[in-house]
Design an enzyme around this catalytic site. Structure first.
Site, short mmCIF file in Angstrom:
data_model
loop_
_atom_site.label_atom_id
_atom_site.label_comp_id
_atom_site.label_asym_id
_atom_site.label_seq_id
_atom_site.Cartn_x
_atom_site.Cartn_y
_atom_site.Cartn_z
N LYS A 145 5.24 -2.25 8.09
CA LYS A 145 6.39 -1.70 7.35
C LYS A 145 7.51 -2.41 7.34
O LYS A 145 7.93 -2.88 8.42
CB LYS A 145 6.76 -0.16 8.04
CG LYS A 145 7.73 0.75 7.10
CD LYS A 145 7.88 1.88 7.86
CE LYS A 145 6.85 3.12 7.85
NZ LYS A 145 7.41 4.05 8.53
N ASP B 127 9.79 16.16 10.44
CA ASP B 127 9.42 15.47 9.16
C ASP B 127 8.00 15.89 8.83
O ASP B 127 7.24 14.99 8.23
CB ASP B 127 9.61 14.22 8.81
CG ASP B 127 10.04 13.94 7.23
OD1 ASP B 127 10.16 14.70 6.45
OD2 ASP B 127 9.81 12.60 6.81
N ILE C 50 0.73 -1.23 -0.08
CA ILE C 50 -0.17 0.08 0.01
C ILE C 50 0.75 1.31 0.05
O ILE C 50 0.53 2.27 0.19
CB ILE C 50 -0.97 0.12 1.27
CG1 ILE C 50 -0.16 -0.25 2.33
CG2 ILE C 50 -2.11 -1.06 1.08
CD1 ILE C 50 -1.11 -0.16 3.91
N GLY C 51 2.26 1.19 0.15
CA GLY C 51 3.16 2.18 0.07
C GLY C 51 4.59 1.96 0.03
O GLY C 51 4.95 0.72 0.30
N GLU C 52 5.29 2.93 -0.12
CA GLU C 52 6.82 2.71 -0.61
C GLU C 52 7.39 3.97 -0.14
O GLU C 52 7.27 4.92 -0.88
CB GLU C 52 7.08 2.05 -1.70
CG GLU C 52 8.57 1.58 -1.68
CD GLU C 52 8.98 0.34 -2.97
OE1 GLU C 52 10.06 -0.13 -3.24
OE2 GLU C 52 7.84 0.28 -3.70
N GLY C 53 8.57 4.10 0.62
CA GLY C 53 9.41 5.07 0.65
C GLY C 53 10.66 4.80 0.89
O GLY C 53 11.22 3.70 0.46
N GLY C 54 11.62 5.66 1.52
CA GLY C 54 12.97 5.51 1.75
C GLY C 54 13.33 4.52 2.68
O GLY C 54 14.21 3.61 2.40
N GLY D 115 11.37 1.72 3.11
CA GLY D 115 10.78 0.34 2.67
C GLY D 115 9.53 0.33 2.39
O GLY D 115 8.88 1.51 1.88
N VAL E 220 5.45 -0.55 2.68
CA VAL E 220 4.09 -0.99 3.43
C VAL E 220 3.09 -1.86 3.15
O VAL E 220 2.93 -1.58 1.96
CB VAL E 220 3.69 0.37 4.01
CG1 VAL E 220 2.76 -0.01 5.36
CG2 VAL E 220 4.90 1.39 4.67
#
Length: 381
Positions: free
Chosen positions: A106, A207, A77-81, A83, A85
């Protein structure tokens, strides 16, 4: 490091715990003090030792793999720096009914050099922090093997994604004016709690951005992703000196220039997002004409008192907002964005001002506003 007690069932997870408890960088272990504190200060590490082990559950890697169907791309359902989710399904503790509990998992990107440090910060901070406008950390998993290191976090599931999705992704219907204000009031309360809500310690989020404001089933906002959070300055000091990190377009210029981090750094970021909810534009959009790519530079050419102010308002609102209230939000954003950090308001003042602005709104009459009222009940302090 002693940040929390691992109570793993698996031998390899106990080994990972031992590694995770190694000394952390000094800057993350400093004691600090909330501005309103009158008792001896305690560090997040100390508070996490005391509270985190009691509040957080230790998950087995096999259990998380099963809950995510082997970390299936279909459940991502998601991805960022940090890793990826995943949506995860767990059997309800109630037993007989066969119900399922939905959570979010996550998973650390093993190529991330800063990943473990951020994972540890999340466990420390969210093992201690507790507020209706902060995402709830359910537990964690740490497993080291000869070939790999696994670091995972398990959160409450937020079905309506993020404020970023609803402001900038055209696949979602536009947020009503009222709903935008209520989301920002909730987010401001979350920041105010971090800055002044704990007697023992002050927390600087570092952030704040629309992507980190998650929305639950009722569109109630909750701050997420505490990997960059820091304890505030110790008694007698005015700031924390640190390497500059965060998201481009949201970091305060005084922090970027000096590395001096204070709660007013968060206030600046909040001001940026206030202009995002007014305009429906991101802080930086390279696809715009050159003079409009940087949001703050563009809106400053259309100040709240000017006749051209309406031209910056999000066209997806369709004009369904009180003009006086919109101008007042812009004035508040400008106060958050003043150059001198000492002149920026405290988040408590921001909450109070946004609540006053919400009262300026006339009774909702449009279908969009009525839908917004159904999705989010009146905010409570």
């Amino acid at each position: 490091m002693g940040c929390f007690a691992f109570k793993s069932k698996a031998k390899n997870q106990r080994a990972a715990a031992s590694g995770a408890r190694s000394p952390a960088p000094t800057s993350d272990g400093q004691k600090s003090k909330a501005s309103s504190a009158s008792t001896p200060t305690r560090s997040i590490q100390e508070l996490s030792d005391e509270r985190g082990a009691q509040r957080l559950r230790v998950f087995d890697l096999d259990e998380l793999s099963s809950a995510t169907n082997g970390f299936s791309r279909a459940l991502k359902i998601g991805e960022g720096g940090f890793g990826s989710v995943y949506r995860a399904f767990f059997r309800s503790a109630g037993g007989g009914g066969g119900g399922r509990v939905v959570l979010a998992v996550k998973r650390l990107n093993q190529r991330s050099l800063q990943g473990h440090k951020q994972w540890l910060a999340e466990v420390q901070f969210l093992g201690v922090l507790e507020h209706p406008n902060l995402v709830r950390l359910v537990g964690y998993c740490a497993v080291d093997s000869e070939t790999s290191k696994h670091r995972l976090l398990v959160y409450e599931f937020m079905p309506n994604k993020s404020l970023d999705d609803h402001l900038f992704n055209r696949a979602h219907p536009p947020l009503s004016w009222r709903l935008r204000l209520q989301i920002m009031i909730g987010a401001a309360r979350g920041l105010d709690y971090l800055h002044e809500g704990l007697q023992e310690v002050q927390v600087i989020y570092r952030d704040f951005k629309a992507a980190n404001v998650l929305l639950d089933a009722d569109f109630k906002p909750k701050l997420s992703d505490f990997g960059l959070a820091r304890e505030g300055p110790t008694e007698g000091k005015t700031h924390v000196s640190t390497a500059v990190v965060g998201t481009h377009g949201y970091a305060a210029p005084d922090y970027i220039e000096t590395g001096h981090l204070t709660t007013k750094s968060d206030v600046w970021s909040f001001g940026v997002v206030l202009y995002e909810i007014l305009t429906g534009r991101r802080s930086l959009e390279r696809s715009r004409p050159a003079e409009e790519q940087k949001l703050l530079g563009w809106v400053r050419r259309h100040p709240p008192e000017s006749q051209s102010f309406r031209s910056i308002m999000d066209p997806r609102l369709g004009g369904r907002y009180p003009a006086a209230a919109a101008r007042q939000v812009a004035r508040l954003a400008d106060r958050c964005l003043v150059k001198n950090p000492k002149e920026r308001p405290a988040m408590r003042e921001v909450v109070e001002e946004l609540e006053r602005v919400l009262q300026m709104e006339p009774p909702t009459t449009t279908a969009a506003d009525k839908d917004g009222d159904r999705r989010l009940p009146p905010a409570k302090r």
